[in-house]
Design a protein around this motif. Structure first.
Motif, PDB file in Angstrom:
ATOM      1  N   LYS A  42      81.784 -14.195  49.782  1.00  0.00           N
ATOM      2  CA  LYS A  42      81.777 -15.163  48.681  1.00  0.00           C
ATOM      3  C   LYS A  42      80.490 -15.059  47.870  1.00  0.00           C
ATOM      4  O   LYS A  42      80.509 -15.119  46.645  1.00  0.00           O
ATOM      5  CB  LYS A  42      81.921 -16.583  49.223  1.00  0.00           C
ATOM      6  CG  LYS A  42      83.315 -16.941  49.642  1.00  0.00           C
ATOM      7  CD  LYS A  42      83.371 -18.386  50.110  1.00  0.00           C
ATOM      8  CE  LYS A  42      84.756 -18.759  50.555  1.00  0.00           C
ATOM      9  NZ  LYS A  42      84.815 -20.142  51.057  1.00  0.00           N
ATOM     10  N   GLY A  43      79.376 -14.901  48.559  1.00  0.00           N
ATOM     11  CA  GLY A  43      78.102 -14.754  47.859  1.00  0.00           C
ATOM     12  C   GLY A  43      78.067 -13.512  46.995  1.00  0.00           C
ATOM     13  O   GLY A  43      77.575 -13.546  45.866  1.00  0.00           O
ATOM     14  N   ALA A  45      80.672 -12.012  45.700  1.00  0.00           N
ATOM     15  CA  ALA A  45      81.587 -12.220  44.574  1.00  0.00           C
ATOM     16  C   ALA A  45      80.922 -13.069  43.494  1.00  0.00           C
ATOM     17  O   ALA A  45      81.041 -12.777  42.302  1.00  0.00           O
ATOM     18  CB  ALA A  45      82.866 -12.894  45.065  1.00  0.00           C
ATOM     19  N   ARG A  46      80.204 -14.119  43.908  1.00  0.00           N
ATOM     20  CA  ARG A  46      79.498 -14.947  42.929  1.00  0.00           C
ATOM     21  C   ARG A  46      78.413 -14.158  42.217  1.00  0.00           C
ATOM     22  O   ARG A  46      78.203 -14.307  41.025  1.00  0.00           O
ATOM     23  CB  ARG A  46      78.876 -16.158  43.619  1.00  0.00           C
ATOM     24  CG  ARG A  46      79.866 -17.198  43.979  1.00  0.00           C
ATOM     25  CD  ARG A  46      79.173 -18.469  44.431  1.00  0.00           C
ATOM     26  NE  ARG A  46      80.159 -19.377  44.977  1.00  0.00           N
ATOM     27  CZ  ARG A  46      80.371 -19.572  46.260  1.00  0.00           C
ATOM     28  NH1 ARG A  46      79.634 -18.952  47.147  1.00  0.00           N
ATOM     29  NH2 ARG A  46      81.305 -20.396  46.666  1.00  0.00           N
ATOM     30  N   SER A  47      77.729 -13.317  42.972  1.00  0.00           N
ATOM     31  CA  SER A  47      76.669 -12.505  42.394  1.00  0.00           C
ATOM     32  C   SER A  47      77.229 -11.550  41.345  1.00  0.00           C
ATOM     33  O   SER A  47      76.664 -11.392  40.267  1.00  0.00           O
ATOM     34  CB  SER A  47      75.962 -11.728  43.490  1.00  0.00           C
ATOM     35  OG  SER A  47      75.011 -10.849  42.952  1.00  0.00           O
ATOM     36  N   ALA A  49      79.980 -11.947  39.691  1.00  0.00           N
ATOM     37  CA  ALA A  49      80.546 -12.704  38.580  1.00  0.00           C
ATOM     38  C   ALA A  49      79.462 -13.314  37.706  1.00  0.00           C
ATOM     39  O   ALA A  49      79.736 -13.787  36.610  1.00  0.00           O
ATOM     40  CB  ALA A  49      81.455 -13.808  39.110  1.00  0.00           C
ATOM     41  N   THR A  51      77.662 -15.989  38.489  1.00  0.00           N
ATOM     42  CA  THR A  51      77.555 -17.431  38.667  1.00  0.00           C
ATOM     43  C   THR A  51      76.748 -17.717  39.921  1.00  0.00           C
ATOM     44  O   THR A  51      76.682 -16.913  40.832  1.00  0.00           O
ATOM     45  CB  THR A  51      78.941 -18.089  38.813  1.00  0.00           C
ATOM     46  OG1 THR A  51      79.574 -17.550  39.971  1.00  0.00           O
ATOM     47  CG2 THR A  51      79.793 -17.839  37.595  1.00  0.00           C
ATOM     48  N   SER A  52      76.158 -18.877  39.945  1.00  0.00           N
ATOM     49  CA  SER A  52      75.378 -19.269  41.119  1.00  0.00           C
ATOM     50  C   SER A  52      75.746 -20.692  41.472  1.00  0.00           C
ATOM     51  O   SER A  52      75.392 -21.630  40.762  1.00  0.00           O
ATOM     52  CB  SER A  52      73.881 -19.166  40.827  1.00  0.00           C
ATOM     53  OG  SER A  52      73.160 -19.625  41.918  1.00  0.00           O
ATOM     54  N   ALA A  53      76.445 -20.858  42.545  1.00  0.00           N
ATOM     55  CA  ALA A  53      76.883 -22.186  42.964  1.00  0.00           C
ATOM     56  C   ALA A  53      76.176 -22.615  44.241  1.00  0.00           C
ATOM     57  O   ALA A  53      76.660 -23.452  44.972  1.00  0.00           O
ATOM     58  CB  ALA A  53      78.389 -22.199  43.159  1.00  0.00           C
ATOM     59  N   THR A  54      75.001 -22.063  44.510  1.00  0.00           N
ATOM     60  CA  THR A  54      74.339 -22.372  45.771  1.00  0.00           C
ATOM     61  C   THR A  54      73.953 -23.837  45.863  1.00  0.00           C
ATOM     62  O   THR A  54      74.078 -24.439  46.908  1.00  0.00           O
ATOM     63  CB  THR A  54      73.089 -21.499  45.963  1.00  0.00           C
ATOM     64  OG1 THR A  54      72.252 -21.646  44.824  1.00  0.00           O
ATOM     65  CG2 THR A  54      73.473 -20.058  46.158  1.00  0.00           C
TER      66      THR A  54
END
Length: 70
Positions: A42-43, A45-47, A49, A51-54
Motif C-alpha cells: 500500500k505504501g 502504491a501511494r508513493s 501515485a 499521494t501521502s496518506a500517512t
C-alpha cells in the motif's frame, strides 16, 4: 573443516530456535507477515501515485468517528 562444522552447528541451532513450536504460532507468523507485506505494498502504491496518506492512517479511529458524530 572446523569452521564449516561450527557454521553448520550455528545454522542448525538458529533453524531450531526459529521454527514455530505449534500450528497456532505458525499461523500467527503467517498473518503478521501478510500484514507487513500488505502495508508495504500500500505504501509503494501511494508513493507511485504521488499521494501521502500517512497522517490520515496514523489518526486514531475515535478521532475520525468523532467527526462523523458531530
Amino acid at each position: 573443516m572446523a569452521r564449516q562444522l561450527t557454521d553448520n552447528a550455528v545454522y542448525q541451532y538458529a533453524v531450531q530456535q526459529n521454527t514455530p513450536k505449534s500450528t497456532l504460532e505458525y499461523f500467527g507468523r503467517t498473518v503478521a507477515d501478510m500484514n507487513v507485506i500488505n502495508s508495504i505494498s500500500k505504501g509503494l502504491a501511494r508513493s507511485q501515485a504521488g499521494t501521502s496518506a500517512t497522517l490520515q492512517l496514523m489518526r486514531p479511529l475515535w478521532v475520525s468517528m468523532a467527526r462523523i458524530t458531530e
